[in-house]
Design a protein around this motif. Structure first.
Motif, PDB file in Angstrom:
ATOM      1  N   ARG A 129      -4.518  16.012   1.244  1.00  0.00           N
ATOM      2  CA  ARG A 129      -4.525  15.546   2.739  1.00  0.00           C
ATOM      3  C   ARG A 129      -4.386  16.702   3.462  1.00  0.00           C
ATOM      4  NH1 ARG A 129      -4.227   9.995   3.227  1.00  0.00           N
ATOM      5  NH2 ARG A 129      -3.474   9.013   1.514  1.00  0.00           N
ATOM      6  N   GLU A 135      -8.435   1.373  12.987  1.00  0.00           N
ATOM      7  CA  GLU A 135      -8.149   0.616  11.868  1.00  0.00           C
ATOM      8  C   GLU A 135      -8.160  -0.921  12.310  1.00  0.00           C
ATOM      9  OE1 GLU A 135      -7.020   1.130   8.702  1.00  0.00           O
ATOM     10  OE2 GLU A 135      -6.926  -1.210   8.498  1.00  0.00           O
ATOM     11  N   PRO A 136      -9.023  -1.535  11.430  1.00  0.00           N
ATOM     12  CA  PRO A 136      -9.257  -3.018  11.566  1.00  0.00           C
ATOM     13  C   PRO A 136      -8.456  -3.990  11.018  1.00  0.00           C
ATOM     14  CG  PRO A 136     -10.545  -2.312   9.535  1.00  0.00           C
ATOM     15  CD  PRO A 136      -9.951  -0.938  10.041  1.00  0.00           C
ATOM     16  N   LYS A 137      -7.490  -3.548  10.080  1.00  0.00           N
ATOM     17  CA  LYS A 137      -6.320  -4.463   9.569  1.00  0.00           C
ATOM     18  C   LYS A 137      -5.215  -4.471  10.437  1.00  0.00           C
ATOM     19  CE  LYS A 137      -7.921  -4.873   4.988  1.00  0.00           C
ATOM     20  NZ  LYS A 137      -8.301  -3.931   3.851  1.00  0.00           N
ATOM     21  N   THR A 172     -10.331   9.148   5.379  1.00  0.00           N
ATOM     22  CA  THR A 172      -9.882   9.556   3.945  1.00  0.00           C
ATOM     23  C   THR A 172      -9.809   8.218   3.224  1.00  0.00           C
ATOM     24  OG1 THR A 172      -7.500   9.484   4.430  1.00  0.00           O
ATOM     25  CG2 THR A 172      -8.502  11.461   4.550  1.00  0.00           C
ATOM     26  N   PHE A 173     -10.502   8.067   2.043  1.00  0.00           N
ATOM     27  CA  PHE A 173     -10.372   6.999   1.174  1.00  0.00           C
ATOM     28  C   PHE A 173     -10.850   5.724   2.045  1.00  0.00           C
ATOM     29  CE2 PHE A 173      -7.250  10.126  -0.668  1.00  0.00           C
ATOM     30  CZ  PHE A 173      -8.247  10.643  -1.477  1.00  0.00           C
ATOM     31  N   GLU A 182     -14.373   1.134   1.221  1.00  0.00           N
ATOM     32  CA  GLU A 182     -14.284  -0.264   1.486  1.00  0.00           C
ATOM     33  C   GLU A 182     -15.061  -0.722   2.829  1.00  0.00           C
ATOM     34  OE1 GLU A 182     -10.056  -1.354   2.745  1.00  0.00           O
ATOM     35  OE2 GLU A 182      -9.452  -0.178   0.933  1.00  0.00           O
ATOM     36  N   TYR A 241       1.116  -1.154   0.151  1.00  0.00           N
ATOM     37  CA  TYR A 241      -0.126  -0.058  -0.002  1.00  0.00           C
ATOM     38  C   TYR A 241       0.813   1.156   0.091  1.00  0.00           C
ATOM     39  CZ  TYR A 241      -3.665   3.299   1.285  1.00  0.00           C
ATOM     40  OH  TYR A 241      -4.455   4.517   1.342  1.00  0.00           O
ATOM     41  N   MET A 296      -1.707  -3.025   8.823  1.00  0.00           N
ATOM     42  CA  MET A 296      -2.069  -1.557   8.633  1.00  0.00           C
ATOM     43  C   MET A 296      -1.604  -0.666   9.805  1.00  0.00           C
ATOM     44  SD  MET A 296      -2.573  -1.293   5.430  1.00  0.00           S
ATOM     45  CE  MET A 296      -3.719  -0.090   4.508  1.00  0.00           C
ATOM     46  N   ARG A 304     -13.897  -1.319  13.734  1.00  0.00           N
ATOM     47  CA  ARG A 304     -14.464  -0.949  12.353  1.00  0.00           C
ATOM     48  C   ARG A 304     -15.344   0.300  12.676  1.00  0.00           C
ATOM     49  NH1 ARG A 304     -14.262  -4.405   8.430  1.00  0.00           N
ATOM     50  NH2 ARG A 304     -13.036  -6.112   8.731  1.00  0.00           N
ATOM     51  N   VAL A 305     -15.594   0.984  11.668  1.00  0.00           N
ATOM     52  CA  VAL A 305     -16.385   2.335  11.958  1.00  0.00           C
ATOM     53  C   VAL A 305     -17.698   1.951  12.283  1.00  0.00           C
ATOM     54  CG1 VAL A 305     -16.777   2.543   9.401  1.00  0.00           C
ATOM     55  CG2 VAL A 305     -17.014   4.570  10.927  1.00  0.00           C
ATOM     56  N   GLU A 306     -18.307   0.889  11.696  1.00  0.00           N
ATOM     57  CA  GLU A 306     -19.545   0.324  11.890  1.00  0.00           C
ATOM     58  C   GLU A 306     -19.918   0.092  13.473  1.00  0.00           C
ATOM     59  OE1 GLU A 306     -17.684  -1.059   9.574  1.00  0.00           O
ATOM     60  OE2 GLU A 306     -18.707  -1.935   8.077  1.00  0.00           O
ATOM     61  N   LEU A 322      -1.022   7.837   6.730  1.00  0.00           N
ATOM     62  CA  LEU A 322      -0.503   8.665   5.642  1.00  0.00           C
ATOM     63  C   LEU A 322      -1.200  10.124   6.166  1.00  0.00           C
ATOM     64  CD1 LEU A 322      -0.688   6.577   2.632  1.00  0.00           C
ATOM     65  CD2 LEU A 322       1.462   7.216   3.812  1.00  0.00           C
ATOM     66  N   GLY A 364     -10.073   4.214   9.887  1.00  0.00           N
ATOM     67  CA  GLY A 364      -9.710   3.463   8.630  1.00  0.00           C
ATOM     68  C   GLY A 364      -8.067   4.095   8.472  1.00  0.00           C
ATOM     69  N   VAL A 365      -7.416   4.401   9.571  1.00  0.00           N
ATOM     70  CA  VAL A 365      -6.359   5.095   9.461  1.00  0.00           C
ATOM     71  C   VAL A 365      -5.189   4.611   8.507  1.00  0.00           C
ATOM     72  CG1 VAL A 365      -5.186   3.872  11.510  1.00  0.00           C
ATOM     73  CG2 VAL A 365      -4.646   6.539  10.916  1.00  0.00           C
ATOM     74  N   GLY A 366      -5.288   3.478   8.034  1.00  0.00           N
ATOM     75  CA  GLY A 366      -4.484   2.455   7.160  1.00  0.00           C
ATOM     76  C   GLY A 366      -2.776   2.678   7.950  1.00  0.00           C
TER      77      GLY A 366
END
Ligand SMILES: C[S@@+](CC[C@H](N)C(=O)[O-])C[C@H]1O[C@@H](n2cnc3c(N)ncnc32)[C@H](O)[C@@H]1O
Length: 200
Positions: free
Chosen positions: A31, A67-69, A110-111, A115, A15, A72, A93-95, A52, A47-49
């Motif tokens: 950004r 962030e769920p992953k 962001t982005f 997903e 990524y 990442m 997760r955001v949900e 970045l 979803g901070v990934g």
């Protein structure tokens, strides 16, 4: 190392490699602009990934980065070494956000919503944890409006969605339906990358 962990590591590394030229040519500026809309000190980034956005935060803020992953998140934690404020990481997760109601001054994504499995629930959660009048900042690619291009995106989405990437998601519409109050929508590239500034 389990195959799943290894592929997660490669994905997270890939990524950053994939994004590097895009960041330099286009996204860093975007950004910085998105984060210039941050208000207050209590910030949630979902979803901070790989982190970045970190370099563009104003000094002295308290950020909770979700962030769920796992892989990442690991890269994001490394990237936060010189963060100019407090930053805490949460795997979620955001949900389903493990935070109380009306807590954050600003929320940033962001982005991410391309997903998210259930974006409507995601927006409901963001509105729950944002304080009344709190700011929501979204930088997202969305389904374009034009007849031809929207069909192209729908077609390509049949393939990208297999990888969990929904390039034809109507994120602005979903946010409005969830009750987000839009302040400003800036079309960044055509109308398929949007900077959305909103409030609870
Ligand atoms: C395209 S990346 C963007 C990462 C980062 N926000 C950026 O701007 O570089 C999308 C991120 O959203 C995360 N994501 C996917 N589904 C999510 C969900 N339901 N809740 C929170 N984050 C999610 C992914 O794990 C991934 O890190």
């Amino acid at each position: 190392m389990a195959l799943k962990d290894f592929s997660g590591k490669i994905f997270a590394f890939g990524y950053d490699v994939f994004m590097f030229p895009i960041e330099k040519f286009a996204l860093e500026k975007l950004r910085a602009k998105a984060l210039s809309f941050i208000e207050g000190k209590r910030i949630l980034e979902v979803g901070v990934g790989t982190g970045l956005n970190f370099q563009f935060y104003p000094d002295g803020v308290n950020v909770i980065a979700v962030e769920p992953k796992f892989e990442m998140l690991k890269r994001a934690i490394k990237r936060a070494k010189n963060f100019n404020g407090q930053i805490y990481f949460v795997s979620a997760r955001v949900e389903f956000l493990p935070f109380k109601d009306d807590f954050f001054d600003s929320v940033l994504a962001t982005f991410v919503f391309c997903e998210v499995e259930n974006p409507a629930n995601g927006f409901r959660e963001l509105l729950r944890v944002l304080k009344p009048g709190g700011r929501l900042i979204l930088l997202e690619h969305v389904r374009p409006g034009g007849k031809f291009l929207s069909k192209v995106f729908d077609l390509v989405n049949n393939f990208t969605s297999i990888l969990g990437e929904n390039i034809n998601r109507e994120t602005l519409k979903i946010a409005l339906e969830a009750g987000v109050v839009i302040e400003k929508v800036i079309n960044v590239y055509g109308d398929f990358v949007k900077l959305i500034i909103a409030r609870k």
